[in-house]
Design a protein around this motif. Structure first.
Motif, short mmCIF file in Angstrom:
data_model
loop_
_atom_site.label_atom_id
_atom_site.label_comp_id
_atom_site.label_asym_id
_atom_site.label_seq_id
_atom_site.Cartn_x
_atom_site.Cartn_y
_atom_site.Cartn_z
N ILE A 106 -10.84 46.20 -105.85
CA ILE A 106 -9.78 45.21 -105.64
C ILE A 106 -8.45 45.83 -106.06
CG2 ILE A 106 -8.99 42.86 -106.11
CD1 ILE A 106 -11.81 43.06 -104.83
N SER A 107 -7.53 45.92 -105.11
CA SER A 107 -6.27 46.61 -105.39
C SER A 107 -5.07 45.67 -105.41
CB SER A 107 -6.03 47.71 -104.36
OG SER A 107 -6.07 47.20 -103.05
N ASP A 108 -5.26 44.41 -105.03
CA ASP A 108 -4.15 43.46 -105.12
C ASP A 108 -4.70 42.05 -104.94
OD1 ASP A 108 -1.56 42.67 -105.53
OD2 ASP A 108 -0.73 43.57 -103.72
N THR A 109 -4.03 41.09 -105.52
CA THR A 109 -4.38 39.67 -105.33
C THR A 109 -3.09 38.87 -105.22
OG1 THR A 109 -4.39 39.20 -107.71
CG2 THR A 109 -6.48 39.87 -106.75
N GLN A 119 -6.79 42.09 -101.72
CA GLN A 119 -6.81 43.34 -100.95
C GLN A 119 -7.82 44.27 -101.59
OE1 GLN A 119 -3.25 44.97 -99.21
NE2 GLN A 119 -3.77 47.02 -99.93
N ASP A 121 -9.38 48.19 -101.59
CA ASP A 121 -9.39 49.57 -101.12
C ASP A 121 -10.82 49.89 -100.70
OD1 ASP A 121 -6.75 49.79 -101.74
OD2 ASP A 121 -7.04 51.06 -103.52
N THR A 137 -8.03 49.85 -96.21
CA THR A 137 -7.88 48.60 -96.96
C THR A 137 -8.35 47.44 -96.11
OG1 THR A 137 -5.61 48.33 -96.17
CG2 THR A 137 -5.88 49.39 -98.31
N GLN B 23 1.88 48.16 -105.56
CA GLN B 23 0.43 48.14 -105.83
C GLN B 23 0.03 49.27 -106.79
OE1 GLN B 23 -1.03 48.16 -101.80
NE2 GLN B 23 -1.13 45.94 -101.70
N LYS B 26 1.10 48.06 -110.27
CA LYS B 26 0.17 47.03 -110.75
C LYS B 26 -1.12 47.68 -111.23
CE LYS B 26 1.14 42.97 -107.85
NZ LYS B 26 0.56 42.10 -106.80
N PHE B 27 -1.60 48.65 -110.45
CA PHE B 27 -2.90 49.26 -110.79
C PHE B 27 -2.78 50.10 -112.05
CE2 PHE B 27 -7.00 51.14 -110.35
CZ PHE B 27 -7.73 50.16 -109.69
N LEU B 177 -4.56 55.45 -101.75
CA LEU B 177 -4.97 54.06 -101.99
C LEU B 177 -4.57 53.70 -103.42
CD1 LEU B 177 -8.63 54.07 -100.58
CD2 LEU B 177 -6.57 53.21 -99.44
N ALA B 178 -4.27 52.42 -103.64
CA ALA B 178 -3.81 51.99 -104.96
C ALA B 178 -4.80 52.35 -106.06
CB ALA B 178 -3.53 50.49 -104.95
N SER B 179 -6.08 52.14 -105.78
CA SER B 179 -7.10 52.35 -106.82
C SER B 179 -7.35 53.82 -107.13
CB SER B 179 -8.40 51.67 -106.42
OG SER B 179 -8.85 52.17 -105.18
#
Lengths: 146, 221
Positions: A106-109, A119, A121, A137, B23, B26-27, B177-179
């Motif tokens: 989970i990379s965003d809410t 969102q 990944d 995504t 993002q 945030k991560f 990717l954000a993660s």
């Protein structure tokens, strides 16, 4: 990863990891998919000779079938009708008959008047943690308990 | 003062990335809650540099340093460029995928920037391939030793390259990717607040590549 009874927005947090789900695409599944898709065998997805003609070492899983596969893994987890958007980048060819590891994080809410969105990944790799075949995504809309 | 920076990541400004800068930030705060230390990132978009985009408000909101660089394609593989100036952008066509890597290295230094060859051990496109073909790079003294997007054997090739040539090594996630942000970072023994300070810290040689897990016990500040 097992099929979700019902997943709620409040059940997930930024950073949660889901999976990986391990799936294998058999030769006959690709033949069936190509037939339904309107691209009947033999073609580069089903036949060694046809694959070599276009520079591939072996038949590969069609990109559109990989997208369907990722969608299915997502809806198995979150429930039917939740996927709003799926955006994948293909970084390698996907082989038949090999375990494919599909993982999400989970990379965003966010919540707004259109729903409760998360969102994820996405990565699809082979059995060895390596450069992925696919990254991307997905945006999902989940129900809220509230 | 120690600073942990991810020196290699791509936002949606790069065509193959799916993460926004917000993002990433945030991560990074998720990673911090897990006990990791990440102070900032350097955005290294593919084949471009935007002088006008300003992330200072986002950076302040999330408490994460955001610096800007670029990852440029050259005839000797991809190269990370730090502290890009208008003078450098005037002398070098960032969109030229066949540019001479040696000329880029010289031009960057001339304009106060610095170039670090990216993922040098990567098969087919890394600096190791070109050196095996007989090319030499007198102006290279450091490379990206740890690239979290590379295969383990590719990072091993980068390690061997550093050992054989006495190169220093940086680290970056190469996140798209954000993660994936900050999976590898560079630990500097200096405070870094700007692109010129980043170049100064690189030139000092006082840094080392680390994986995210190694930042878990890092002292704050």
């Amino acid at each position: 990863m097992t099929q979700s009874a019902r997943l709620y927005f409040e059940d997930v947090e930024l950073g949660d990891e889901i999976g990986p789900a391990i799936v294998t695409v058999a030769d006959d599944q690709v033949v069936d998919f190509c037939s339904l898709w309107g691209n009947p065998a033999p073609n580069r997805f089903t036949d060694q000779e046809q694959a070599e003609k276009v520079g591939l070492s072996e038949p590969i899983v069609p990109g559109i079938m990989s997208m369907a596969l990722v969608s299915r893994v997502l809806t198995d987890w979150a429930g039917a009708g939740t996927v709003e958007d799926l955006d994948l980048v293909f970084r390698g060819t996907i082989p038949h008959n090999q375990p494919l590891h599909v993982g999400f994080q989970i990379s965003d809410t966010d919540q707004d008047e259109s729903g409760n969105h998360i969102q994820c990944d996405i990565t699809m790799t082979g059995p060895v943690p390596d450069r992925p075949y696919i990254i991307g995504t997905a945006r999902l809309n989940l129900p809220s308990r509230g | 003062m120690t600073t942990y920076l991810d020196l290699h990541c791509h936002s949606v400004a790069s065509d193959d990335s799916r993460a926004t800068v917000e993002q990433y930030l945030k991560f990074i705060n998720v990673l911090r809650k897990r006990g990791n230390t990440v102070d900032g990132i350097v955005l290294t978009e593919h084949r471009q540099f935007d002088f006008d985009v300003d992330y200072s408000q986002l950076a302040a909101e999330y408490g994460v340093l955001v610096l800007k660089g670029a990852e440029l394609d050259t005839c000797f593989g991809h190269m990370l460029v730090y502290n890009i100036t208008r003078g450098l952008a005037k002398d070098i066509d960032f969109g030229d995928v066949k540019m001479d890597g040696r000329e880029l290295i010289k031009a960057a230094r001339h304009h106060g920037g610095y170039v670090v060859p990216a993922h040098p051990g990567r098969f087919g496109i890394g600096l190791v391939e070109y050196m095996e073909q007989g090319e030499s790079f007198d102006d290279v003294s450091m490379v990206e030793l740890v690239n979290a997007g590379s295969k383990p054997e590719e990072n091993e090739r980068a390690q061997a390259l550093c050992q054989q040539n006495g190169y220093l090594g940086t680290a970056g996630s190469d996140a798209h990717l954000a993660s994936h942000i900050a999976r590898a970072v560079t630990e500097f023994k200096a405070e870094i607040r700007s692109e010129p300070e980043l170049v100064e810290a690189l030139l000092s040689g006082e840094f080392r590549p680390v994986y995210l897990e190694e930042t878990a016990a890092a002292p704050v500040g």
